[in-house]
Design a protein around this motif. Structure first.
Motif, PDB file in Angstrom:
ATOM      1  N   LEU A  26       0.829  -1.204   0.000  1.00  0.00           N
ATOM      2  CA  LEU A  26       0.000   0.000   0.000  1.00  0.00           C
ATOM      3  C   LEU A  26       0.868   1.261   0.000  1.00  0.00           C
ATOM      4  CD1 LEU A  26      -2.791   1.279   0.071  1.00  0.00           C
ATOM      5  CD2 LEU A  26      -2.745   1.043   2.570  1.00  0.00           C
ATOM      6  N   GLU A  27       1.951   1.255   0.760  1.00  0.00           N
ATOM      7  CA  GLU A  27       2.880   2.390   0.759  1.00  0.00           C
ATOM      8  C   GLU A  27       3.496   2.584  -0.631  1.00  0.00           C
ATOM      9  OE1 GLU A  27       5.689   1.556   3.837  1.00  0.00           O
ATOM     10  OE2 GLU A  27       4.267   2.020   5.448  1.00  0.00           O
ATOM     11  N   GLU A  28       3.884   1.478  -1.275  1.00  0.00           N
ATOM     12  CA  GLU A  28       4.455   1.557  -2.622  1.00  0.00           C
ATOM     13  C   GLU A  28       3.435   2.125  -3.614  1.00  0.00           C
ATOM     14  OE1 GLU A  28       5.844  -1.363  -6.271  1.00  0.00           O
ATOM     15  OE2 GLU A  28       5.586  -2.213  -4.264  1.00  0.00           O
ATOM     16  N   ILE A  29       2.209   1.622  -3.530  1.00  0.00           N
ATOM     17  CA  ILE A  29       1.163   2.093  -4.440  1.00  0.00           C
ATOM     18  C   ILE A  29       0.874   3.570  -4.195  1.00  0.00           C
ATOM     19  CG2 ILE A  29      -1.306   1.876  -4.968  1.00  0.00           C
ATOM     20  CD1 ILE A  29      -0.933  -1.177  -4.512  1.00  0.00           C
ATOM     21  N   THR A  30       0.842   3.973  -2.931  1.00  0.00           N
ATOM     22  CA  THR A  30       0.608   5.379  -2.597  1.00  0.00           C
ATOM     23  C   THR A  30       1.726   6.255  -3.143  1.00  0.00           C
ATOM     24  OG1 THR A  30      -0.559   4.731  -0.581  1.00  0.00           O
ATOM     25  CG2 THR A  30       0.248   6.988  -0.687  1.00  0.00           C
ATOM     26  N   ARG A  31       2.959   5.797  -3.010  1.00  0.00           N
ATOM     27  CA  ARG A  31       4.112   6.548  -3.532  1.00  0.00           C
ATOM     28  C   ARG A  31       4.034   6.661  -5.056  1.00  0.00           C
ATOM     29  NH1 ARG A  31       7.374   4.075  -0.637  1.00  0.00           N
ATOM     30  NH2 ARG A  31       7.870   2.364  -2.038  1.00  0.00           N
ATOM     31  N   ARG A  32       3.694   5.559  -5.712  1.00  0.00           N
ATOM     32  CA  ARG A  32       3.593   5.580  -7.172  1.00  0.00           C
ATOM     33  C   ARG A  32       2.454   6.479  -7.636  1.00  0.00           C
ATOM     34  NH1 ARG A  32       3.871  -0.417  -9.391  1.00  0.00           N
ATOM     35  NH2 ARG A  32       3.979   0.729 -11.332  1.00  0.00           N
ATOM     36  N   LEU A  33       1.341   6.457  -6.919  1.00  0.00           N
ATOM     37  CA  LEU A  33       0.215   7.325  -7.261  1.00  0.00           C
ATOM     38  C   LEU A  33       0.601   8.788  -7.104  1.00  0.00           C
ATOM     39  CD1 LEU A  33      -2.733   7.671  -8.071  1.00  0.00           C
ATOM     40  CD2 LEU A  33      -3.345   7.412  -5.657  1.00  0.00           C
ATOM     41  N   SER A  34       1.342   9.104  -6.058  1.00  0.00           N
ATOM     42  CA  SER A  34       1.812  10.480  -5.864  1.00  0.00           C
ATOM     43  C   SER A  34       2.710  10.915  -7.026  1.00  0.00           C
ATOM     44  CB  SER A  34       2.585  10.598  -4.550  1.00  0.00           C
ATOM     45  OG  SER A  34       1.730  10.392  -3.454  1.00  0.00           O
ATOM     46  N   ASN A  35       3.573  10.014  -7.477  1.00  0.00           N
ATOM     47  CA  ASN A  35       4.430  10.319  -8.622  1.00  0.00           C
ATOM     48  C   ASN A  35       3.608  10.559  -9.880  1.00  0.00           C
ATOM     49  OD1 ASN A  35       6.777  10.104  -7.104  1.00  0.00           O
ATOM     50  ND2 ASN A  35       7.136   7.981  -7.655  1.00  0.00           N
TER      51      ASN A  35
END
Length: 79
Positions: A26-35
């Motif tokens: 979830l942290e990875e997905i959140t980071r990718r979404l922010s990018n």
């Protein structure tokens, strides 16, 4: 009873490990979404600049058309 407690603890450990994996994902997905959102914002900004440049070019073209018409009228040249 001890076997049951050990089995229960083992299941709880596995559940906790799975939860940690889900949280990391979830942290990875959140980071990718922010990018992606930052990239989208940058693209929107570039499109705005391009639109502004196109509008400025159109204003200049209109100005040149007006000047050309004025010159043609003064020289009595029909376009």
């Amino acid at each position: 009873m001890e076997n049951f407690e050990n089995l229960l603890l083992e299941h709880l450990k596995r559940f906790q490990e799975a939860q940690v994996r889900v949280e990391r994902k979830l942290e990875e997905i959140t980071r990718r979404l922010s990018n992606l959102e930052a990239g989208q914002g940058s693209l929107i900004q570039h499109i705005g600049h391009l639109t502004s440049s196109i509008a400025q070019g159109q204003v200049q073209a209109d100005h040149f058309d007006q000047r050309l018409e004025h010159i043609e009228r003064r020289l009595e040249i029909s376009g």
